[in-house]
Write a protein that holds these residues in place. Sequence first.
Motif, PDB file in Angstrom:
ATOM      1  N   CYS A  85      -4.594  -5.828  -6.947  1.00  0.00           N
ATOM      2  CA  CYS A  85      -6.051  -5.698  -7.004  1.00  0.00           C
ATOM      3  C   CYS A  85      -6.535  -4.361  -6.476  1.00  0.00           C
ATOM      4  CB  CYS A  85      -6.689  -6.826  -6.200  1.00  0.00           C
ATOM      5  SG  CYS A  85      -6.054  -6.961  -4.507  1.00  0.00           S
ATOM      6  N   GLY A  86      -5.625  -3.556  -5.918  1.00  0.00           N
ATOM      7  CA  GLY A  86      -5.994  -2.284  -5.334  1.00  0.00           C
ATOM      8  C   GLY A  86      -6.209  -2.398  -3.830  1.00  0.00           C
ATOM      9  N   SER A  99      -3.043   1.046  -7.903  1.00  0.00           N
ATOM     10  CA  SER A  99      -1.835   0.283  -8.228  1.00  0.00           C
ATOM     11  C   SER A  99      -1.430  -0.669  -7.115  1.00  0.00           C
ATOM     12  CB  SER A  99      -0.666   1.241  -8.508  1.00  0.00           C
ATOM     13  OG  SER A  99      -0.283   1.925  -7.321  1.00  0.00           O
ATOM     14  N   ALA A 100      -2.068  -0.563  -5.967  1.00  0.00           N
ATOM     15  CA  ALA A 100      -1.660  -1.310  -4.786  1.00  0.00           C
ATOM     16  C   ALA A 100      -2.239  -2.725  -4.799  1.00  0.00           C
ATOM     17  CB  ALA A 100      -2.088  -0.554  -3.536  1.00  0.00           C
ATOM     18  N   GLY A 101      -2.019  -3.460  -3.702  1.00  0.00           N
ATOM     19  CA  GLY A 101      -2.550  -4.817  -3.610  1.00  0.00           C
ATOM     20  C   GLY A 101      -1.902  -5.585  -2.482  1.00  0.00           C
ATOM     21  N   GLU A 123       0.837  -1.202   0.000  1.00  0.00           N
ATOM     22  CA  GLU A 123       0.000   0.000   0.000  1.00  0.00           C
ATOM     23  C   GLU A 123       0.867   1.244   0.000  1.00  0.00           C
ATOM     24  OE1 GLU A 123      -3.517   2.047   2.768  1.00  0.00           O
ATOM     25  OE2 GLU A 123      -2.220   0.501   3.598  1.00  0.00           O
ATOM     26  N   PRO A 124       0.554   2.245  -0.822  1.00  0.00           N
ATOM     27  CA  PRO A 124       1.346   3.480  -0.810  1.00  0.00           C
ATOM     28  C   PRO A 124       1.157   4.236   0.489  1.00  0.00           C
ATOM     29  CG  PRO A 124      -0.567   3.736  -2.222  1.00  0.00           C
ATOM     30  CD  PRO A 124      -0.523   2.292  -1.824  1.00  0.00           C
ATOM     31  N   TYR A 125       2.179   4.993   0.847  1.00  0.00           N
ATOM     32  CA  TYR A 125       2.105   5.852   2.024  1.00  0.00           C
ATOM     33  C   TYR A 125       2.102   7.286   1.518  1.00  0.00           C
ATOM     34  CZ  TYR A 125       3.022   7.608   6.738  1.00  0.00           C
ATOM     35  OH  TYR A 125       2.937   8.256   7.944  1.00  0.00           O
TER      36      TYR A 125
END
Length: 681
Positions: free
Chosen positions: A362-363, A416-418, A323-325
């Motif tokens: 998958c987000g 873009s996360a997952g 996950e982005p920070y």
Amino acid sequence: MTATDVTKTPEGDEPRPAGEITWRDGDVPYSPHFGDIYFNPNDGLAETRYVFVEGNNLPNAWQARENFVIGETGFGTGLNFLAAWQCWDADANRSKRLHFVSVEKYPLARDDMIRAHQSWPELSQYSEQLAHIWPHETMLPGVHRFSLADGAISLTLLIGDAIECWSGYDGKIDCWFLDGFAPSRNPDMWHPDLFAALASASNPDGATLATFTAARIARDGLESADFKVSKRKGFGYKRDMITASFSAPEDATGLPDTFEIADDPWFNLPRTQSAKSVAIIGGGLAGAACANALRARGCAITLFEKSDQLANAASGNPIGMLEPYLTVDDAIMGRFYEAGYRFSHRMIKKLSDQGRVDADFCGVIDLATSARKRERLDGLIARLGDKPDLVEALDADQASERFGLPLPHGGVFYPSAGWVNPPSVVRSLADGIDVHLSTTITSINDADQGKYLTDQNGSEYGPFDAVIIAGAFETRLLDQTRWLEDHLNPVRGQISFIPEDVVSDVSEDGAIKCVLSHKGYVTPARDGMLVVGATFGRDDAETDLRPDDHAFNIAQLGKVLPEIAEKLTTDMLDGRASLRTTTADHLPLIGPAPDFGAYLASYSDIDKGKKGARYVDAPYHKDVYICTGFGARGLIGAPLAAEILASEICDMPLPLEKALMHAIHPARFIIRGLKRRQITA
């Protein structure tokens, strides 16, 4: 972006956003804001070769070198980079590695770059590789590191203002491509502060420079920064262009006024030679990432792990959130983990595409579970709401649809996360590395030949050119890092495994579609189970599985998914407990290992406010490095940390700006303690 001095802004054009482009003569990008084209439409490639490649005496300058670093002030379409790459690739006597460090305030979108590259079919084998690694997402300000040609070429992009970026970056540049929109179009860039920054970032052993213009603003600016300037016949119709050279004075008292002396020598990195053999202590994600980054630079790696398998601690969890920070402001921690996420994402996505890592992009939905969280997410959307490729606002209905189950709140979505299986990442990164399991290193010793390690049985290993301590809480047990006992803290984390059929009983679709982050998190199913977590037991160094921690995870889940939580009991759950290692400021420790006693002796009166230039350079345990303290953010911190250390050890350009390098430097706690009089010599 090789510019011309003659392009005129069409009459009647209104001011346009600075990053916007239009197209001329087919595939030539044009900036309405600056009123200039990105390259000469008649023969931009020939101009680049003449001005920048030949103007810097390439290929001769890089021959027989281990590393050669090119710096640039305007990346634009990447034409200069591609031309330099082609020249380097065709030279049988080229340097072992080529590093290209460039600034770009308004990076082109990937499709626009591909279109511009159509003008140079002879560069297609290089432009296709550049397009392949160019991000599909918006490139946020900061440093972006890319690897090409199987690691032989690194491209480091500094996204932002040229003066600010180069003033804040330590580059050791061997030659400069002084490029950008023409001085008449973009005078703000051609400023004395830029030339001073170029001098500061130049290789102190000498650097060259070339630029397409001979305008007085460029000549005077370079001379004011102590560059020795010469004129050369310009390309095509142009009468003159400039070449220049720079050498730092041997005596600091002879530096020009514009040449900045470091105000913080306690963070100066040691000058190194390229290491050939490196020992790494710790077989988790940090250690494996360091092994991979150094192996890519041609180093022989030996990895030591105290457990009987790799990824035995926190890196052993079956699922971790990728996950982005992203933050509302420009805080240091946010900037570091923003950079860390994008580096990790590129690396893990590449490994996943190769079938070497188990991951699903998958987000991630970040749920607004409180008023404070809602305020933070609203601020994030205010900052980045026009970039839905990075983050997208969701109301409760939209979040529920994305997730696959009803959710009580809205939030934001990171497309873009997952999730990723950390053990598969560790195995992939350590594949082919010489690994010693069940080996606890108890000491690091110096000898004439290099570093030697001793294990719990008295066995000795070595010699090594460098050692990286990449363990967790046990880092404080070695002599070189014993002082960290007061700065490393264990945080116990227990996750719970939920059988997939529990979810299918309450879901019409039978499955959760993406990762949910709330005060805990829940993942989609992998191998028949979901992961729910995690507890945060501060100053708890035990790893036993506890029913009370399962109950905590169920309670947290019940706040957002009550239908699932009510079907769970602690006795039906399996799980896993491990330790995270944290620091007081929530940033990791990445860099050379400070000699604690020598730091106290060298900087004992630092609280008196003397200028940094009065002090000696930082004293370290020679060729010993630290990589620890990631807490729960190892997935988005450790791979970038490995790139940083590999760059330091092999004397290559760094993937972060100076402010962030100082923020993660292991000596920061010593310096803060001395300044605040919390520790004394």
